[in-house]
Design a protein around this motif. Structure first.
Motif, PDB file in Angstrom:
ATOM      1  N   GLU A  40       0.814  -1.217   0.000  1.00 27.21           N
ATOM      2  CA  GLU A  40       0.000   0.000   0.000  1.00 27.21           C
ATOM      3  C   GLU A  40       0.850   1.270   0.000  1.00 27.21           C
ATOM      4  N   ASP A  41       2.162   1.127   0.150  1.00 23.39           N
ATOM      5  CA  ASP A  41       3.037   2.296   0.218  1.00 23.39           C
ATOM      6  C   ASP A  41       3.186   2.968  -1.138  1.00 23.39           C
ATOM      7  N   TYR A  42       3.256   4.289  -1.117  1.00 24.80           N
ATOM      8  CA  TYR A  42       3.500   5.115  -2.298  1.00 24.80           C
ATOM      9  C   TYR A  42       2.545   4.785  -3.449  1.00 24.80           C
ATOM     10  N   PRO A  43       1.257   5.028  -3.243  1.00 25.97           N
ATOM     11  CA  PRO A  43       0.296   4.786  -4.317  1.00 25.97           C
ATOM     12  C   PRO A  43       0.572   5.643  -5.548  1.00 25.97           C
ATOM     13  N   ASP A  44       1.136   6.848  -5.337  1.00 24.32           N
ATOM     14  CA  ASP A  44       1.588   7.670  -6.465  1.00 24.32           C
ATOM     15  C   ASP A  44       3.057   7.339  -6.696  1.00 24.32           C
ATOM     16  N   ARG A  45       3.336   6.526  -7.727  1.00 18.88           N
ATOM     17  CA  ARG A  45       4.705   6.050  -7.954  1.00 18.88           C
ATOM     18  C   ARG A  45       5.691   7.172  -8.240  1.00 18.88           C
ATOM     19  N   THR A  46       5.197   8.325  -8.694  1.00 14.93           N
ATOM     20  CA  THR A  46       6.103   9.448  -8.976  1.00 14.93           C
ATOM     21  C   THR A  46       6.676  10.027  -7.690  1.00 14.93           C
TER      22      THR A  46
END
Length: 361
Positions: free
Chosen positions: A314-320
């Protein structure tokens, strides 16, 4: 002068003369030895080179220290005398105690709850969160609430404490509304009471070291660990417990009682910057003993060792927003987990810039 005093005078003169002869002889020997040493130094390239290298090293160290002074306006912890002499002041003091001796209250035999691995908050936030480049709390309270890149949501300061308990202390979340967490927040707020919101304080967090043009090497790091770290943390990285076995004098760096693979210290840049200015124990910025390369390599060695696992899907849902040294996928750039963990990182940075540039068109 009487006849009785003449023998004494003669005796003293003889003693003085003898001492003078001995002194002159010693000076002659000393001058001869100096002369021989100078001649030998001139005729010995190895000795001359070694001497020159030592002089260069000393001068380089002096230059480095002069080039990296602590700015006059750098953040400093408030004086203890500024803690209010009231109930709120007692909360601040209790919060500091909890940061310093977390295991006593929340460790395997904690008096409040038994929900952590036995490490203390100040094992990572040195000197109770007050040390320059020692993960201090200078900007902590002023930074919240904020959008968390890790969760992708707005986060309060209490959620950051919850994260530390789950990751660095490899435990469970304490009661966030309870007295202990509120006391820790009071202490952190007091520490950052003179910190302007949105302004970066010098020495906060860990130093951001320049990326190497190679991958960090665990085998080279092993040598650094053996020479600089093993005497405190042990050959097996298990640390040294206190006499009462409730906490650690020197924390475990790997194994089941250490931080898990979801902790901030499991990111190489954080660990390398941390050890650079704080290890071996007693070192402070700017008097580092480790080179940048040694710091990267020993970080690679420590983080190549076994430790508890935490699910991070669930970590860093926005990969950018994902840090380039987050050592678990998925990624946007196509590089392997191995390279994201150990580097080299510059090609990843370049690839992400190209992706970002492409998305702008």
């Amino acid at each position: 002068m009487s006849e009785e005093t003449k023998p004494n005078q003669t005796h003293k003169t003889l003693i003085y003369t003898a001492k003078s002869i001995v002194l002159v002889s010693l000076l002659f020997i000393l001058c001869s030895l100096i002369g021989i040493s100078v001649c030998y130094w001139k005729d010995s390239p190895d000795l001359r080179n070694t001497t020159n290298q030592a002089v260069v090293a000393v001068e380089a160290t002096k230059s480095l220290i002069k080039a990296n002074p602590i700015p006059a306006d750098a953040w400093k912890s408030p004086e203890e005398s500024t803690i209010p002499a009231d109930e709120y002041g007692n909360m601040i003091r209790y919060g500091r105690e909890l940061v310093k001796n977390t295991a006593q209250y929340f460790g395997p035999n904690g008096s409040v709850a038994r929900i952590s691995n036995g490490m203390n908050c100040q094992n990572c936030h040195l000197e109770a969160g007050t040390k320059t480049f020692g993960n201090n709390y200078s900007v902590f309270f002023a930074s919240y609430p904020k959008k968390s890149a890790r969760s992708g949501k707005m986060a309060e300061a209490t959620e950051r404490i919850a994260d530390c308990f789950q990751r660095s202390l490899n435990g469970k979340v304490p009661d966030l509304s309870g007295k202990e967490v509120q006391a820790m927040l009071a202490y952190m707020k007091w520490l950052g009471s003179e910190q302007e919101k949105g302004k970066k304080a010098f020495g906060s967090g860990t130093e951001k070291l320049k990326y190497m043009d190679r991958a960090a090497d665990p085998q080279k790091g092993l040598l650094v660990y053996q020479n600089k770290c093993q005497s405190c943390h042990g050959q097996d990285g298990a640390g040294v417990r206190t006499e009462d076995q409730l906490a650690y004098v020197y924390p475990p760096l790997w194994g089941k009682h250490s931080y898990n693979d979801g902790a901030g210290m499991y990111r190489l840049s954080n660990f390398a910057g941390f050890v650079k200015n704080n290890m071996p124990f007693g070192i402070s910025y700017p008097d580092a003993q480790l080179t940048d390369e040694e710091s990267w390599d020993v970080a690679a060695f420590v983080n190549s060792q076994p430790r508890p696992h935490k699910a991070q899907k669930e970590d860093y849902p926005d990969r950018t927003k994902k840090p380039i040294d987050a050592p678990y996928g998925p990624y946007l750039d196509g590089f392997s987990e191995q390279q994201h963990k150990y580097g080299p990182f510059s090609p990843i940075v370049l690839a992400l810039k190209e992706l970002e540039s492409g998305s702008d068109h």
